[in-house]
Write a protein that holds these residues in place. Structure first.
Motif, PDB file in Angstrom:
ATOM      1  N   ALA A   1       0.831  -1.217   0.000  1.00 38.72           N
ATOM      2  CA  ALA A   1       0.000   0.000   0.000  1.00 38.72           C
ATOM      3  C   ALA A   1       0.867   1.270   0.000  1.00 38.72           C
ATOM      4  CB  ALA A   1      -0.924  -0.012   1.219  1.00 38.72           C
ATOM      5  N   ILE A   2       2.147   1.119   0.251  1.00 35.55           N
ATOM      6  CA  ILE A   2       3.067   2.277   0.257  1.00 35.55           C
ATOM      7  C   ILE A   2       3.357   2.681  -1.198  1.00 35.55           C
ATOM      8  CG2 ILE A   2       5.381   3.078   1.002  1.00 35.55           C
ATOM      9  CD1 ILE A   2       3.497   2.273   3.330  1.00 35.55           C
ATOM     10  N   PRO A   3       3.400   3.982  -1.485  1.00 41.09           N
ATOM     11  CA  PRO A   3       3.716   4.385  -2.864  1.00 41.09           C
ATOM     12  C   PRO A   3       4.999   3.686  -3.349  1.00 41.09           C
ATOM     13  CG  PRO A   3       3.025   6.283  -1.601  1.00 41.09           C
ATOM     14  CD  PRO A   3       3.122   5.136  -0.627  1.00 41.09           C
ATOM     15  N   GLU A   4       4.849   2.972  -4.462  1.00 43.81           N
ATOM     16  CA  GLU A   4       5.881   2.013  -4.850  1.00 43.81           C
ATOM     17  C   GLU A   4       7.245   2.638  -5.169  1.00 43.81           C
ATOM     18  OE1 GLU A   4       4.920  -1.809  -6.237  1.00 43.81           O
ATOM     19  OE2 GLU A   4       5.579  -1.251  -8.256  1.00 43.81           O
ATOM     20  N   HIS A   5       7.184   3.706  -5.947  1.00 39.40           N
ATOM     21  CA  HIS A   5       8.434   4.305  -6.396  1.00 39.40           C
ATOM     22  C   HIS A   5       9.247   4.808  -5.192  1.00 39.40           C
ATOM     23  CE1 HIS A   5      10.996   5.652  -9.516  1.00 39.40           C
ATOM     24  NE2 HIS A   5      10.896   6.933  -9.206  1.00 39.40           N
ATOM     25  N   ALA A   6       8.552   5.473  -4.277  1.00 39.33           N
ATOM     26  CA  ALA A   6       9.225   6.015  -3.088  1.00 39.33           C
ATOM     27  C   ALA A   6       9.817   4.885  -2.250  1.00 39.33           C
ATOM     28  CB  ALA A   6       8.243   6.832  -2.261  1.00 39.33           C
ATOM     29  N   ARG A   7       9.052   3.816  -2.117  1.00 37.73           N
ATOM     30  CA  ARG A   7       9.560   2.678  -1.327  1.00 37.73           C
ATOM     31  C   ARG A   7      10.784   2.053  -1.987  1.00 37.73           C
ATOM     32  NH1 ARG A   7       9.915  -2.162  -1.910  1.00 37.73           N
ATOM     33  NH2 ARG A   7       8.496  -2.271  -3.684  1.00 37.73           N
ATOM     34  N   GLN A   8      10.715   1.878  -3.293  1.00 37.68           N
ATOM     35  CA  GLN A   8      11.838   1.233  -3.989  1.00 37.68           C
ATOM     36  C   GLN A   8      13.114   2.068  -3.894  1.00 37.68           C
ATOM     37  OE1 GLN A   8      10.167   0.751  -7.893  1.00 37.68           O
ATOM     38  NE2 GLN A   8       9.341  -1.280  -7.443  1.00 37.68           N
ATOM     39  N   ILE A   9      12.967   3.383  -4.074  1.00 38.09           N
ATOM     40  CA  ILE A   9      14.160   4.248  -4.024  1.00 38.09           C
ATOM     41  C   ILE A   9      14.743   4.234  -2.607  1.00 38.09           C
ATOM     42  CG2 ILE A   9      14.982   6.640  -4.214  1.00 38.09           C
ATOM     43  CD1 ILE A   9      12.962   6.986  -6.504  1.00 38.09           C
ATOM     44  N   THR A  10      13.855   4.226  -1.624  1.00 37.59           N
ATOM     45  CA  THR A  10      14.317   4.196  -0.230  1.00 37.59           C
ATOM     46  C   THR A  10      15.077   2.896   0.058  1.00 37.59           C
ATOM     47  OG1 THR A  10      12.410   5.522   0.386  1.00 37.59           O
ATOM     48  CG2 THR A  10      13.567   4.413   2.173  1.00 37.59           C
ATOM     49  N   LYS A  11      14.526   1.782  -0.420  1.00 30.73           N
ATOM     50  CA  LYS A  11      15.196   0.482  -0.220  1.00 30.73           C
ATOM     51  C   LYS A  11      16.574   0.507  -0.867  1.00 30.73           C
ATOM     52  CE  LYS A  11      14.442  -4.475  -1.133  1.00 30.73           C
ATOM     53  NZ  LYS A  11      13.436  -5.503  -1.485  1.00 30.73           N
ATOM     54  N   SER A  12      16.611   1.014  -2.088  1.00 30.78           N
ATOM     55  CA  SER A  12      17.884   1.064  -2.807  1.00 30.78           C
ATOM     56  C   SER A  12      18.890   1.943  -2.067  1.00 30.78           C
ATOM     57  CB  SER A  12      17.625   1.573  -4.224  1.00 30.78           C
ATOM     58  OG  SER A  12      18.821   1.925  -4.825  1.00 30.78           O
ATOM     59  N   MET A  13      18.403   3.079  -1.547  1.00 31.94           N
ATOM     60  CA  MET A  13      19.292   3.999  -0.817  1.00 31.94           C
ATOM     61  C   MET A  13      19.913   3.292   0.401  1.00 31.94           C
ATOM     62  SD  MET A  13      18.053   7.629   0.749  1.00 31.94           S
ATOM     63  CE  MET A  13      16.938   6.911   1.967  1.00 31.94           C
ATOM     64  N   MET A  14      19.100   2.477   1.085  1.00 24.23           N
ATOM     65  CA  MET A  14      19.588   1.782   2.277  1.00 24.23           C
ATOM     66  C   MET A  14      20.589   0.681   1.928  1.00 24.23           C
ATOM     67  SD  MET A  14      18.094   3.278   4.783  1.00 24.23           S
ATOM     68  CE  MET A  14      18.563   2.234   6.155  1.00 24.23           C
ATOM     69  N   ARG A  15      20.378   0.008   0.793  1.00 22.45           N
ATOM     70  CA  ARG A  15      21.142  -1.212   0.514  1.00 22.45           C
ATOM     71  C   ARG A  15      22.276  -1.043  -0.485  1.00 22.45           C
ATOM     72  NH1 ARG A  15      16.859  -6.208   0.967  1.00 22.45           N
ATOM     73  NH2 ARG A  15      16.024  -5.582   2.987  1.00 22.45           N
ATOM     74  N   LYS A  16      22.222   0.047  -1.274  1.00 25.33           N
ATOM     75  CA  LYS A  16      23.156   0.207  -2.381  1.00 25.33           C
ATOM     76  C   LYS A  16      24.634   0.156  -1.957  1.00 25.33           C
ATOM     77  CE  LYS A  16      23.691   2.928  -6.610  1.00 25.33           C
ATOM     78  NZ  LYS A  16      25.123   3.125  -6.518  1.00 25.33           N
ATOM     79  N   PRO A  17      25.018   0.804  -0.860  1.00 23.28           N
ATOM     80  CA  PRO A  17      26.443   0.753  -0.511  1.00 23.28           C
ATOM     81  C   PRO A  17      26.963  -0.680  -0.341  1.00 23.28           C
ATOM     82  CG  PRO A  17      25.314   2.427   0.786  1.00 23.28           C
ATOM     83  CD  PRO A  17      24.246   1.679   0.057  1.00 23.28           C
ATOM     84  N   THR A  18      26.164  -1.520   0.290  1.00 24.01           N
ATOM     85  CA  THR A  18      26.593  -2.914   0.507  1.00 24.01           C
ATOM     86  C   THR A  18      26.623  -3.674  -0.820  1.00 24.01           C
ATOM     87  OG1 THR A  18      25.506  -2.780   2.658  1.00 24.01           O
ATOM     88  CG2 THR A  18      26.154  -4.958   1.937  1.00 24.01           C
ATOM     89  N   ILE A  19      25.607  -3.432  -1.646  1.00 28.56           N
ATOM     90  CA  ILE A  19      25.544  -4.116  -2.948  1.00 28.56           C
ATOM     91  C   ILE A  19      26.719  -3.686  -3.824  1.00 28.56           C
ATOM     92  CG2 ILE A  19      24.202  -4.228  -5.114  1.00 28.56           C
ATOM     93  CD1 ILE A  19      21.659  -4.195  -3.325  1.00 28.56           C
ATOM     94  N   ASP A  20      26.974  -2.385  -3.848  1.00 32.59           N
ATOM     95  CA  ASP A  20      28.078  -1.871  -4.680  1.00 32.59           C
ATOM     96  C   ASP A  20      29.411  -2.473  -4.259  1.00 32.59           C
ATOM     97  OD1 ASP A  20      26.334  -0.389  -6.133  1.00 32.59           O
ATOM     98  OD2 ASP A  20      26.867   1.551  -5.245  1.00 32.59           O
ATOM     99  N   LYS A  21      29.554  -2.642  -2.944  1.00 33.04           N
ATOM    100  CA  LYS A  21      30.812  -3.165  -2.430  1.00 33.04           C
ATOM    101  C   LYS A  21      31.075  -4.582  -2.966  1.00 33.04           C
ATOM    102  CE  LYS A  21      33.006  -3.182   2.101  1.00 33.04           C
ATOM    103  NZ  LYS A  21      32.723  -2.895   3.495  1.00 33.04           N
ATOM    104  N   LEU A  22      30.047  -5.401  -2.977  1.00 27.54           N
ATOM    105  CA  LEU A  22      30.260  -6.741  -3.529  1.00 27.54           C
ATOM    106  C   LEU A  22      30.431  -6.663  -5.049  1.00 27.54           C
ATOM    107  CD1 LEU A  22      30.570  -9.764  -3.278  1.00 27.54           C
ATOM    108  CD2 LEU A  22      28.098 -10.010  -3.501  1.00 27.54           C
ATOM    109  N   CYS A  23      29.608  -5.852  -5.700  1.00 30.10           N
ATOM    110  CA  CYS A  23      29.693  -5.779  -7.173  1.00 30.10           C
ATOM    111  C   CYS A  23      31.098  -5.389  -7.630  1.00 30.10           C
ATOM    112  CB  CYS A  23      28.675  -4.796  -7.729  1.00 30.10           C
ATOM    113  SG  CYS A  23      27.022  -5.494  -7.742  1.00 30.10           S
ATOM    114  N   SER A  24      31.727  -4.511  -6.883  1.00 31.05           N
ATOM    115  CA  SER A  24      33.057  -4.089  -7.343  1.00 31.05           C
ATOM    116  C   SER A  24      34.167  -5.018  -6.835  1.00 31.05           C
ATOM    117  CB  SER A  24      33.325  -2.635  -6.947  1.00 31.05           C
ATOM    118  OG  SER A  24      33.102  -2.483  -5.584  1.00 31.05           O
ATOM    119  N   ASN A  25      33.785  -6.033  -6.072  1.00 30.45           N
ATOM    120  CA  ASN A  25      34.805  -6.975  -5.556  1.00 30.45           C
ATOM    121  C   ASN A  25      34.451  -8.433  -5.830  1.00 30.45           C
ATOM    122  OD1 ASN A  25      36.848  -5.383  -3.941  1.00 30.45           O
ATOM    123  ND2 ASN A  25      34.936  -4.616  -3.073  1.00 30.45           N
ATOM    124  N   ARG A  26      33.606  -8.663  -6.812  1.00 30.43           N
ATOM    125  CA  ARG A  26      33.090 -10.028  -7.005  1.00 30.43           C
ATOM    126  C   ARG A  26      34.188 -11.042  -7.267  1.00 30.43           C
ATOM    127  NH1 ARG A  26      27.453 -11.010 -10.082  1.00 30.43           N
ATOM    128  NH2 ARG A  26      27.767 -13.081  -9.198  1.00 30.43           N
TER     129      ARG A  26
END
Ligand code: CO8
Length: 302
Positions: A245-270
């Protein structure tokens, strides 16, 4: 490799060709190179996906006997299924649960890490990374309906989700117990846990290889809710409705903002992470620890 997709009342059986794992580097996906064909035989299916088109929610039931351990084949099957769901605009939420009694997932398949060639270990680890990237980076709302024990990789899988509901049964446990196997949780396992329960709880958990009973897991925030065993899936469905029920776009961007640093770290060190894993896991001393742990599992059973 096969899985069963059920859309509403109609069930259709799909088989996917190999070849996903080279396709995408993280959760938000590039178009699949895998082909899809129809098949009427579901006997080897390790995953059942119930996709309700009206609610936009898919339930992924893991059923890889005996304990949903994550082998290379099973991981590949999970990744292909996640990719398909992620690309389906009609799917906005994913609930992950188990069809195996008493176990959500026993984590990584120990046999994939024991007595295997470095090449095979590398391939396996790439699949583990891929599953994590797809789940942690998913745009869908993801809920783990933890209806059994969930050690190590099973706990990691749960922690990638947006919300965790666990069966309130003291016989079950959840945690990153890697040190008990004589192995070290990689940095992205550690960071996923830090992002879930904070630094101090993670430090204690990882050093001691703690497996928490549901009530303890709730206390440190490793799970978000406990419910009676027969209500895990219905509670997940209810929670999903609130999240959707939460506005989807806002929720998705927020999730990405929270998780991106960790994801980027693995992506650049795979690649380095794969090399680390391979050289660590193939060490004689580590192989010995794994053998002893497997013997301990067998003795416990006897
Ligand atoms: N992999 C392979 N086989 C397994 C695993 C596993 N993870 N877990 C259990 N099995 C096997 C058992 O050996 C047993 O085999 P068999 O029937 O041939 O004797 C069968 O599954 C059933 O097991 P149980 O009888 O123990 O089943 P229970 O229902 O009594 O218990 C549990 C289920 C609680 C899941 C229990 O099996 C258990 O504790 N398993 C071990 C879980 C575990 O410690 N997993 C850790 C895996 S390592 C990981 O996920 C992260 C590694 C990161 C590597 C980083 C390196 C750098």
């Amino acid at each position: 490799m096969s899985c069963v997709f059920r859309h509403g009342e109609t069930a259709c059986f799909c088989v996917f060709a190999e070849g996903l794992l080279s396709c995408s580097s993280h959760g938000r996906l590039c178009p699949s190179s895998s082909s899809i064909s129809q098949r009427n035989n579901s006997s080897s299916a390790k995953l059942i996906v119930d996709h309700d088109q009206t609610t936009g929610v898919a339930v992924m039931h893991m059923q890889s006997p005996p304990v949903n351990s994550l082998s290379l084949d099973f991981l590949t099957e999970i990744c292909i299924t996640l990719e398909k769901l992620e690309m389906d605009k009609g799917c906005r939420g994913l609930i992950i649960t188990s069809n195996q009694p008493k176990v959500f997932s026993a984590g990584l398949d120990i046999l994939e890490m024991y007595g295997k060639s470095p090449e095979r270990c590398g391939e396996f680890w790439k699949a583990v990374q891929e599953m994590w990237l797809k789940l942690y980076g998913s745009n869908m709302v993801t809920i783990a309906a933890i209806n059994g024990s969930s050690p190590a990789g099973g706990c990691l899988m749960s922690m990638t989700c947006d919300y965790r509901i666990m069966a309130d049964n003291p016989r079950y446990s959840i945690g990153l117990n890697e040190t008990m196997l004589g192995i070290v949780a990689p940095f992205w396992f550690k960071e996923t846990m830090v992002n879930t329960v904070g630094h101090r709880n993670t430090e204690m958990s990882l050093e001691l290889g703690l497996l928490y009973k549901p009530a303890e897991a709730l206390k440190i925030g490793l799970v978000d809710q406990l419910v009676p065993e027969d209500q895990v899936l219905s509670a997940a469905t209810q929670t999903m409705t609130k999240w959707l029920a939460i506005p989807e776009h806002a929720r998705q961007i927020t999730k990405s903002m929270m998780r991106k640093p960790t994801i980027d770290k693995l992506c650049s060190n795979r690649e380095a992470d794969i090399q680390n894993f391979v050289s660590f896991i193939t060490k004689e001393s580590i192989q010995k620890s794994l053998r002893m742990y497997m013997e301990m599992l067998k003795q416990k059973k006897a």
